[in-house]
Design a protein around this motif. Sequence first.
Motif, PDB file in Angstrom:
ATOM      1  N   ASP A  34       4.361  -0.415   7.946  1.00 58.45           N
ATOM      2  CA  ASP A  34       3.914  -0.692   9.312  1.00 58.45           C
ATOM      3  C   ASP A  34       2.678  -1.578   9.217  1.00 58.45           C
ATOM      4  O   ASP A  34       1.575  -1.120   8.926  1.00 58.45           O
ATOM      5  N   GLN A  35       2.871  -2.874   9.452  1.00 58.41           N
ATOM      6  CA  GLN A  35       1.790  -3.831   9.237  1.00 58.41           C
ATOM      7  C   GLN A  35       0.577  -3.535  10.108  1.00 58.41           C
ATOM      8  O   GLN A  35      -0.567  -3.634   9.660  1.00 58.41           O
ATOM      9  N   GLU A  36       0.824  -3.166  11.368  1.00 62.95           N
ATOM     10  CA  GLU A  36      -0.292  -2.882  12.273  1.00 62.95           C
ATOM     11  C   GLU A  36      -1.129  -1.714  11.756  1.00 62.95           C
ATOM     12  O   GLU A  36      -2.369  -1.764  11.760  1.00 62.95           O
ATOM     13  N   LEU A  37      -0.450  -0.662  11.285  1.00 54.85           N
ATOM     14  CA  LEU A  37      -1.167   0.497  10.769  1.00 54.85           C
ATOM     15  C   LEU A  37      -1.897   0.157   9.478  1.00 54.85           C
ATOM     16  O   LEU A  37      -3.056   0.550   9.292  1.00 54.85           O
ATOM     17  N   SER A  38      -1.237  -0.562   8.564  1.00 61.48           N
ATOM     18  CA  SER A  38      -1.885  -0.882   7.289  1.00 61.48           C
ATOM     19  C   SER A  38      -3.106  -1.766   7.491  1.00 61.48           C
ATOM     20  O   SER A  38      -4.128  -1.603   6.814  1.00 61.48           O
ATOM     21  N   GLU A  39      -3.035  -2.709   8.448  1.00 59.48           N
ATOM     22  CA  GLU A  39      -4.201  -3.542   8.743  1.00 59.48           C
ATOM     23  C   GLU A  39      -5.318  -2.717   9.376  1.00 59.48           C
ATOM     24  O   GLU A  39      -6.500  -2.935   9.097  1.00 59.48           O
ATOM     25  N   LYS A  40      -4.938  -1.766  10.225  1.00 52.22           N
ATOM     26  CA  LYS A  40      -5.928  -0.875  10.837  1.00 52.22           C
ATOM     27  C   LYS A  40      -6.666  -0.073   9.771  1.00 52.22           C
ATOM     28  O   LYS A  40      -7.881   0.165   9.868  1.00 52.22           O
ATOM     29  N   ARG A  56      11.873  -8.587  -4.482  1.00 47.03           N
ATOM     30  CA  ARG A  56      10.451  -8.925  -4.422  1.00 47.03           C
ATOM     31  C   ARG A  56       9.687  -7.741  -3.822  1.00 47.03           C
ATOM     32  O   ARG A  56      10.080  -7.194  -2.791  1.00 47.03           O
ATOM     33  N   LEU A  57       8.618  -7.327  -4.483  1.00 46.18           N
ATOM     34  CA  LEU A  57       7.863  -6.159  -4.073  1.00 46.18           C
ATOM     35  C   LEU A  57       6.423  -6.553  -3.769  1.00 46.18           C
ATOM     36  O   LEU A  57       5.768  -7.206  -4.580  1.00 46.18           O
ATOM     37  N   GLU A  58       5.944  -6.148  -2.600  1.00 49.61           N
ATOM     38  CA  GLU A  58       4.584  -6.481  -2.189  1.00 49.61           C
ATOM     39  C   GLU A  58       3.659  -5.283  -2.404  1.00 49.61           C
ATOM     40  O   GLU A  58       3.996  -4.152  -2.056  1.00 49.61           O
ATOM     41  N   LEU A  59       2.516  -5.551  -2.975  1.00 47.38           N
ATOM     42  CA  LEU A  59       1.493  -4.531  -3.177  1.00 47.38           C
ATOM     43  C   LEU A  59       0.271  -4.920  -2.358  1.00 47.38           C
ATOM     44  O   LEU A  59      -0.179  -6.067  -2.404  1.00 47.38           O
ATOM     45  N   LYS A  60      -0.249  -3.967  -1.591  1.00 47.86           N
ATOM     46  CA  LYS A  60      -1.448  -4.209  -0.786  1.00 47.86           C
ATOM     47  C   LYS A  60      -2.593  -3.358  -1.312  1.00 47.86           C
ATOM     48  O   LYS A  60      -2.380  -2.324  -1.963  1.00 47.86           O
ATOM     49  N   SER A  61      -3.822  -3.766  -1.015  1.00 43.18           N
ATOM     50  CA  SER A  61      -4.970  -3.048  -1.534  1.00 43.18           C
ATOM     51  C   SER A  61      -6.053  -2.912  -0.492  1.00 43.18           C
ATOM     52  O   SER A  61      -6.117  -3.664   0.499  1.00 43.18           O
ATOM     53  N   LEU A  62      -6.925  -1.943  -0.748  1.00 43.96           N
ATOM     54  CA  LEU A  62      -8.069  -1.675   0.105  1.00 43.96           C
ATOM     55  C   LEU A  62      -9.262  -1.438  -0.809  1.00 43.96           C
ATOM     56  O   LEU A  62      -9.202  -0.594  -1.721  1.00 43.96           O
ATOM     57  N   ARG A  90       8.590  10.296  11.040  1.00 42.86           N
ATOM     58  CA  ARG A  90       7.172  10.655  11.203  1.00 42.86           C
ATOM     59  C   ARG A  90       6.304   9.994  10.128  1.00 42.86           C
ATOM     60  O   ARG A  90       5.232  10.514   9.783  1.00 42.86           O
ATOM     61  N   MET A  91       6.759   8.866   9.624  1.00 42.52           N
ATOM     62  CA  MET A  91       6.053   8.257   8.499  1.00 42.52           C
ATOM     63  C   MET A  91       4.606   7.924   8.832  1.00 42.52           C
ATOM     64  O   MET A  91       3.702   8.165   8.025  1.00 42.52           O
ATOM     65  N   ASN A  92       4.359   7.361  10.005  1.00 41.93           N
ATOM     66  CA  ASN A  92       2.985   7.018  10.351  1.00 41.93           C
ATOM     67  C   ASN A  92       2.093   8.253  10.446  1.00 41.93           C
ATOM     68  O   ASN A  92       0.923   8.217  10.053  1.00 41.93           O
ATOM     69  N   GLU A  93       2.645   9.345  10.970  1.00 43.52           N
ATOM     70  CA  GLU A  93       1.872  10.587  11.035  1.00 43.52           C
ATOM     71  C   GLU A  93       1.521  11.074   9.632  1.00 43.52           C
ATOM     72  O   GLU A  93       0.384  11.515   9.377  1.00 43.52           O
ATOM     73  N   VAL A  94       2.491  11.012   8.722  1.00 40.74           N
ATOM     74  CA  VAL A  94       2.254  11.446   7.344  1.00 40.74           C
ATOM     75  C   VAL A  94       1.171  10.582   6.704  1.00 40.74           C
ATOM     76  O   VAL A  94       0.240  11.082   6.065  1.00 40.74           O
ATOM     77  N   ILE A  95       1.297   9.272   6.883  1.00 46.30           N
ATOM     78  CA  ILE A  95       0.328   8.344   6.292  1.00 46.30           C
ATOM     79  C   ILE A  95      -1.079   8.595   6.837  1.00 46.30           C
ATOM     80  O   ILE A  95      -2.059   8.648   6.084  1.00 46.30           O
ATOM     81  N   GLU A  96      -1.178   8.729   8.154  1.00 47.98           N
ATOM     82  CA  GLU A  96      -2.495   8.935   8.754  1.00 47.98           C
ATOM     83  C   GLU A  96      -3.104  10.276   8.338  1.00 47.98           C
ATOM     84  O   GLU A  96      -4.335  10.401   8.236  1.00 47.98           O
ATOM     85  N   ALA A  97      -2.266  11.273   8.061  1.00 46.75           N
ATOM     86  CA  ALA A  97      -2.775  12.558   7.606  1.00 46.75           C
ATOM     87  C   ALA A  97      -3.280  12.483   6.169  1.00 46.75           C
ATOM     88  O   ALA A  97      -4.277  13.123   5.812  1.00 46.75           O
TER      89      ALA A  97
END
Length: 288
Positions: free
Chosen positions: A115-121, A276-282, A78-85
């Motif tokens: 989840d690339q699609e979710l993170s881009e969204k 190798r670790l990727e960090l994303k930002s908003l 349920r990771m996407n649900e947790v993230i979206e919450a």
Amino acid sequence: MALQIHPYCTEFEERVKQLSHKAWILFKYNKDYEHQKMSCVFNEEDQLISVGYLRHGLADDHDVFEVEMPVNELAANRMNEVIEALFPIFLNTCQQLRRPNKKAKLVAWDDFTADQELSEKMGFSPFQTYFLAQCPLGQSMPDIREPDGVHVKFHPMDTRKERIEYTELENQFYKGILYRSVNMLEWMMGGPELHTISAFEGDELVGSVMCWQTGAVERLFVIPRWRNKGLGKYLIAKSFEYHLKNGRNNAETLVNEQNKVAMKLLESMGYHFPVRLELKSLDIAAAN
């Protein structure tokens, strides 16, 4: 039925402790977290499956809020649900805690942006890349002399004045997601092991490195006028010596891929870079 989110309170203390000991002791003992709330995520059976909070860092021209989102096995599917919450709560927390008239970034590692699609969204984009550098420790130590003009020793930082001075100097070299407050330093010093090795020119602190019981060698810094004199290598060698004396056979550290000088130094001391670790930002827009 959707997941339920509740602010952390003493009623949830034991369940949070079981899910994430780090999160529990941060909110119980670190004064940095007195001004924000942990969000506790429960499933339909009232079971705690995740907690979410932010680590606040300061860069020169912006605030950085690093996502921390420990989960247990009940959240695995349920990771996407947790993230979206948690995402709107994180945005609101950024707005509440950011410094006035400063830009703000929300940054997250792979557990939040896998989840690339979710993170881009959500608006995340690539920000920085790090390596978890590792070095096997043999029984023979590198033959590196202490540079003339400095004295390298264990640095217990017994007084708050020392801890403030140390943190202020350290943060000249580590900003943003690697920023550390005096409260964070004192919280870490209350743990099972933090061994700081520092270099002094007279009474002036000119370089340092920290060691953890995990084999970590971190927070290495040398002030500009003492660079290219072998001090960085000597501090690393002393950290290796410390870990070997305590029965450890591997050392590791986190290094920014863009810091080519640091990577070259670590490579010269026997490190390799397998993870190798990727960090994303908003970017967080100011509230209207």
